[in-house]
Design a protein around this motif. Structure first.
Motif, PDB file in Angstrom:
ATOM      1  N   LEU A 128      14.738  68.667  72.292  1.00 31.25           N
ATOM      2  CA  LEU A 128      14.488  69.675  73.320  1.00 31.25           C
ATOM      3  C   LEU A 128      13.148  69.457  74.022  1.00 31.25           C
ATOM      4  N   SER A 129      12.219  68.806  73.343  1.00 32.04           N
ATOM      5  CA  SER A 129      10.907  68.550  73.944  1.00 32.04           C
ATOM      6  C   SER A 129      10.901  67.305  74.812  1.00 32.04           C
ATOM      7  N   ASP A 130      11.952  66.509  74.724  1.00 34.09           N
ATOM      8  CA  ASP A 130      12.037  65.260  75.489  1.00 34.09           C
ATOM      9  C   ASP A 130      12.808  65.529  76.773  1.00 34.09           C
ATOM     10  N   PRO A 131      12.152  65.530  77.933  1.00 34.75           N
ATOM     11  CA  PRO A 131      12.858  65.843  79.178  1.00 34.75           C
ATOM     12  C   PRO A 131      13.910  64.814  79.560  1.00 34.75           C
ATOM     13  N   GLU A 132      13.839  63.592  78.999  1.00 34.05           N
ATOM     14  CA  GLU A 132      14.798  62.553  79.354  1.00 34.05           C
ATOM     15  C   GLU A 132      16.072  62.619  78.518  1.00 34.05           C
ATOM     16  N   THR A 133      16.075  63.442  77.476  1.00 36.42           N
ATOM     17  CA  THR A 133      17.265  63.571  76.649  1.00 36.42           C
ATOM     18  C   THR A 133      18.223  64.586  77.266  1.00 36.42           C
ATOM     19  N   ALA A 134      19.459  64.152  77.486  1.00 39.99           N
ATOM     20  CA  ALA A 134      20.480  65.032  78.077  1.00 39.99           C
ATOM     21  C   ALA A 134      21.077  65.916  76.990  1.00 39.99           C
ATOM     22  N   ILE A 135      20.579  67.176  76.928  1.00 43.21           N
ATOM     23  CA  ILE A 135      21.020  68.100  75.891  1.00 43.21           C
ATOM     24  C   ILE A 135      22.315  68.807  76.283  1.00 43.21           C
ATOM     25  N   GLN A 136      22.549  68.971  77.569  1.00 44.44           N
ATOM     26  CA  GLN A 136      23.699  69.745  78.020  1.00 44.44           C
ATOM     27  C   GLN A 136      25.029  69.239  77.467  1.00 44.44           C
ATOM     28  N   PRO A 137      25.288  67.916  77.470  1.00 43.06           N
ATOM     29  CA  PRO A 137      26.563  67.449  76.896  1.00 43.06           C
ATOM     30  C   PRO A 137      26.729  67.837  75.437  1.00 43.06           C
ATOM     31  N   LEU A 138      25.623  67.831  74.689  1.00 45.21           N
ATOM     32  CA  LEU A 138      25.706  68.215  73.275  1.00 45.21           C
ATOM     33  C   LEU A 138      26.056  69.694  73.143  1.00 45.21           C
ATOM     34  N   VAL A 139      25.426  70.539  73.977  1.00 44.06           N
ATOM     35  CA  VAL A 139      25.712  71.984  73.937  1.00 44.06           C
ATOM     36  C   VAL A 139      27.180  72.234  74.279  1.00 44.06           C
ATOM     37  N   ASP A 140      27.664  71.560  75.316  1.00 45.33           N
ATOM     38  CA  ASP A 140      29.064  71.749  75.725  1.00 45.33           C
ATOM     39  C   ASP A 140      30.021  71.279  74.633  1.00 45.33           C
TER      40      ASP A 140
END
Length: 791
Positions: free
Chosen positions: A629-641
């Protein structure tokens, strides 16, 4: 001067210093073999009347030659035993007959043996061995063995070398080397006379084949004698024999019920070795094994596994494992004795053996034959068209793929020998010993266990070794084969894992941590990427293969999933390679369906987690979530979905319910702080849409599977653990209006659920928690009042 090693020039000089003795011994040897030659010549003359068949006459000649070797003494007995492993040098009939050749040397005078012991150890025999049986329990060409007892009561055996043995061996070997030089020259000339082609005797028509054709192959006979001589002198060094036994015991320290006798070094020299006395019976004494209450089939499987381990893992093996050298104890232990004759497998050849196994698993017979050629087990000029069908037939009958009687290893050797003997070729000694060893032991087994298949035991154990041995070269070779062409061969992976599961000693808990450690290393990058692409590919065939592998792990009762998950999460969150991997893979999760193998594996792993493991798992999960979550380059949205979709799956809900029960049993306030920190970070990411996850959580919250979580929530709220962080979280929620409305819309549903029959368990738990809190507060007040009065 003491003779310590095989030295051809020194042996030749010794021969020249004793011309009379040399001529006498050479004449004895020549005369013995001349009579054999005459017998063989007459037995094959068509113009003479013969009452027996040609095969019977051939067997008679082979038996006569075997007796000749016995009469010539230790050197020639050992030579006969060595030749019994060489189907490339002698015809099949002679090889078969010489397999029956044992050490038939009569025992020598025990007084000589006692004198040797006292000279070598420097003390009187009765001082060292108060109980020494003067009758030898065995006599062989190298030495003879006596039972004894040490002063501390230890029961031992003492092997004493035959008198003047190195001198006798060196003298005979010098004479044999002269004969070998002549035979090599004569065989080469004979092959040239046959038409200039260096061919083997089997290519000569039977009508024109002479006694000379039968034996004089165009081979490096001098090199064969030198190799034999070196091996023979190695067996005369009892200190090296003791080291060999100790090396075997170190290699098999973690291998139950297989070992070598202990060596008593205080009573061991080059000519005397004292070892632990093993009480038991020989491997071929099947009635004796059964009388001890030991399962013979278990013993056989132990022996096969021990052989495969020596070849694939250790590269060091016992080269003389005839039945007399394997003792079975009453406890069911298999003990290998007589470690004078060993061999080692160089690293490159060991990796070739790995290639052989890999090609065998995939039924790639042509490639398997090429491996045999690369190992020098077959000459480069061998006819592949003859060998491939033989190998295919043998392999498929061994594994029960063809409905016919299983080939024994002796039959295999015979079939291959017919091909080998057609070529001017010398089989490497180490593999000739292996072929003979397996064939001899199998002959004993088949008499009791007719449907025994060597490969059915050997291949699963080999698969287990390849999956679990922490050898980087073997792992790299396996990985290279699994990702040949840049893509994961999922079918091959499934075949190998399924084969390993047929081995009773295979444990997923042994394999899993090593596999994860390797996959997360720099060396495992190629396979890691191939496995990731396969998991995320959506290919139905690949998914089916991966399901097989996953099913093996999930059915294992010894699986410890935390041993794999925690290192993986730590690698994802704390290493540069893990960061790059995380960014690339999380972006691809959006297209991964909830019913994928990854989703099913996550659900099943949650089922297996024990309370003791939850703390470590939650800590690493929260640490990873904070980093991501602290890394702006990591795409978290696909994981949440993906998690939101996954929560709709029945299996996932059952797994999460199980996790809630485990978590409630090991709940700690510090864990809540970590979870709230993660939630706070997620709320601070403005572009992260948490509404799909909240909607999925609402649907789960009122399901029957969520009861453990509802109970845990009641305990947390009433304990006041969340009060301190409520203001901060509420402030961040106010900044996310859509999410706040989504949560507010759940309040009516919560009230309706609370008063419904389905909410009865939750109401009862809430009442109990409230009662515990009130009682706790009253007790606390009384204690404060009492302390005040005392003050």
């Amino acid at each position: 001067m003491e003779i310590l090693t095989y030295d051809p020039p020194a042996n030749a000089a010794r021969l020249r210093r004793h011309p009379g003795l040399a001529l006498s011994r050479a004449w004895q040897i020549l005369w013995t073999f001349a009579w054999f030659w005459v017998k063989h010549w007459f037995s094959h003359q068509r113009w003479l009347p013969h009452r027996r068949s040609e095969l019977e006459r051939e067997i008679d000649c082979a038996r006569y030659l075997t007796n000749c070797l016995v009469n010539l003494g230790p050197t020639f007995i050992k030579m006969g035993q060595a030749m019994s492993t060489r189907p490339d040098v002698l015809p099949r009939t002679y090889v078969q007959e010489m397999t029956r050749l044992q050490d038939k040397v009569p025992a020598y005078d025990t007084r000589i043996a006692l004198a040797t012991i006292e000279r070598e150890l420097g003390r009187k025999v009765e001082e060292m061995f108060p109980d020494f049986d003067p009758e030898p329990i065995s006599a062989a060409s190298i030495g003879q063995v006596y039972k004894a007892r040490l002063r501390d009561g230890s029961r031992v055996v003492v092997k004493v070398q035959r008198p003047n043995l190195p001198w006798i061996l060196s003298f005979d070997l010098a004479i044999l080397r002269i004969f070998a030089r002549y035979a090599q020259w004569r065989a080469g000339r004979h092959a040239r006379w046959r038409g200039g082609r260096r061919v083997g005797p089997a290519s000569v028509p039977a009508s024109r084949r002479s006694s000379f054709d039968l034996f004089m192959k165009d081979l490096p006979y001098v090199a064969i004698v030198d190799q034999f001589g070196k091996s023979l002198f190695d067996q005369t060094d009892f200190i090296q024999e003791g080291r060999n036994a100790e090396r075997f015991n170190r290699s098999f320290a973690d291998f139950d019920r297989v070992r070598a006798p202990l060596v008593y070094w205080k009573y061991t020299t080059r000519q005397v070795i004292t070892q632990e006395r093993i009480d038991g019976v020989k491997f071929n004494d099947v009635p004796g094994i059964e009388r001890m209450g030991v399962d013979f089939r278990t013993v056989v499987r132990l022996g096969v596994r021990a052989l495969v381990k020596q070849l694939l893992e250790d590269g060091f093996f016992h080269a003389d494992t005839h039945p007399g050298n394997i003792i079975v104890t009453g406890a069911g232990d298999v003990v290998y004795i007589d470690w004078g004759m060993i061999d080692t497998i160089p690293r490159d050849l060991q990796l070739k053996l790995v290639d052989m196994f890999l090609h065998m698993v995939r039924a790639e017979y042509a490639e398997f034959v090429e491996d045999l050629v690369d190992l020098d087990m077959f000459p480069r000029s061998v006819d592949r068209g003859l060998l491939v069908p033989i190998i295919e037939d043998i392999y498929e009958t061994q594994l029960g793929k063809r409905a016919r009687r299983v080939y024994s290893m002796t039959e295999v050797i015979d079939r291959v020998s017919d091909v080998l003997y057609q070529y001017p070729f010398r089989l490497p000694e180490r593999f000739s010993f292996l072929m003979r060893t397996v064939g001899t032991m199998e002959g004993v087994v088949l008499a009791v266990w007719p449907d025994f298949r060597f490969l059915e035991v050997a291949l699963p154990f080999a698969a287990k070794l390849l999956l679990t041995v922490p050898d980087p070269l073997i792992r790299d070779r396996l990985a290279g084969d699994l990702v040949a062409g840049g893509r994961l061969d999922s079918a091959y992976l499934a075949e190998t894992v399924l084969l390993a599961t047929q081995e009773t000693s295979f444990q997923v808990s042994e394999f899993l941590p090593a596999a994860v450690s390797w996959l997360l290393s720099d060396e495992g990058e190629r396979l890691r990427e191939a496995v990731t692409d396969a998991v995320l590919s959506g290919d139905a065939k690949v998914q089916a293969d991966l399901d097989i592998v996953l099913g093996v792990g999930l059915r294992a009762g010894d699986l410890e999933p935390v041993d794999a998950i925690v290192p993986f999460l730590r690698w994802l969150g704390q290493t540069p390679a893990g960061t790059l991997y995380r960014r690339r893979v999380l972006a691809r999760l959006r297209s991964l369906p909830p019913h994928s193998p990854l989703a099913r594996s996550a659900a099943e792993v949650f089922r297996l987690i024990e309370p003791a493991d939850v703390r470590a798992l939650c800590e690493e999960s929260c640490r990873f979530a904070r980093v991501a979550l602290s890394d702006p380059e990591t795409a978290i949205q696909p994981l949440v979905d993906w998690i939101a979709d996954w929560l709709e799956d029945t299996r996932a809900r059952q797994a999460i319910s199980r996790l809630g029960s485990v978590l409630a049993a090991s709940w700690e306030p510090a864990l809540l702080d970590e979870l709230l920190d993660v939630a706070d970070l997620a709320l601070q990411r403005p572009h992260l849409d948490l509404r799909p996850l909240v909607q999925a959580a609402k649907g789960f919250a009122f399901a029957p599977e969520a009861e453990p979580w509802r109970a845990l929530a009641c305990d947390i709220v009433l304990a006041g653990a969340i009060n301190g962080r409520g203001t901060t979280l509420l402030a961040h929620l106010l900044g996310r209006g859509g999410l706040l409305l989504e949560l507010a819309g759940a309040i009516p549903d919560l009230l309706l659920f609370f008063i419904s029959p389905e909410g009865g368990a939750t109401r009862r738990h809430l009442a109990q928690a409230l009662r515990r809190r009130i009682l706790g507060e009253r007790r606390g007040a009384r204690l404060q009042l009492q302390e005040g009065r005392e003050a």
